[in-house]
Write a protein that holds these residues in place. Structure first.
Motif, short mmCIF file in Angstrom:
data_model
loop_
_atom_site.label_atom_id
_atom_site.label_comp_id
_atom_site.label_asym_id
_atom_site.label_seq_id
_atom_site.Cartn_x
_atom_site.Cartn_y
_atom_site.Cartn_z
N ASN A 2 9.92 22.13 -16.69
CA ASN A 2 10.99 21.16 -16.65
C ASN A 2 11.02 20.02 -17.94
O ASN A 2 11.71 19.18 -18.00
N GLU A 14 8.32 18.55 -19.37
CA GLU A 14 7.59 17.22 -19.55
C GLU A 14 6.82 17.26 -20.54
O GLU A 14 6.47 16.17 -21.22
N ALA A 44 5.78 21.59 -14.46
CA ALA A 44 6.04 20.24 -15.20
C ALA A 44 6.51 20.90 -16.53
O ALA A 44 7.53 20.36 -17.22
#
Length: 62
Positions: free
Chosen positions: A53, A55, A50
């Motif tokens: 990516n 996040e 995450a």
């Protein structure tokens, strides 16, 4: 004048350096260690993916 070796100071230096570099106090460090210790490797891998990516890009308070 002789040089005095302070073993305790030398042993604590890596943690002091880590706290300063990451702008955290010791209580934050302990909470982080306990949080990671309680999670599985699978959960940790999910959080890392995450992070990769993006996040958590808008998180942080300094």
């Amino acid at each position: 004048m002789s040089l005095v070796y302070d073993k305790h100071k030398e042993e604590m230096k890596p943690l002091h350096d880590h706290l300063v570099a990451n702008k955290m106090n010791f209580e934050q460090f302990l909470r982080t260690v306990n949080f990671v210790r309680d999670m599985s490797q699978e959960d940790l891998n999910k959080y890392i993916d995450a992070y990769k990516n993006g996040e958590f890009d808008n998180h942080g308070w300094y």
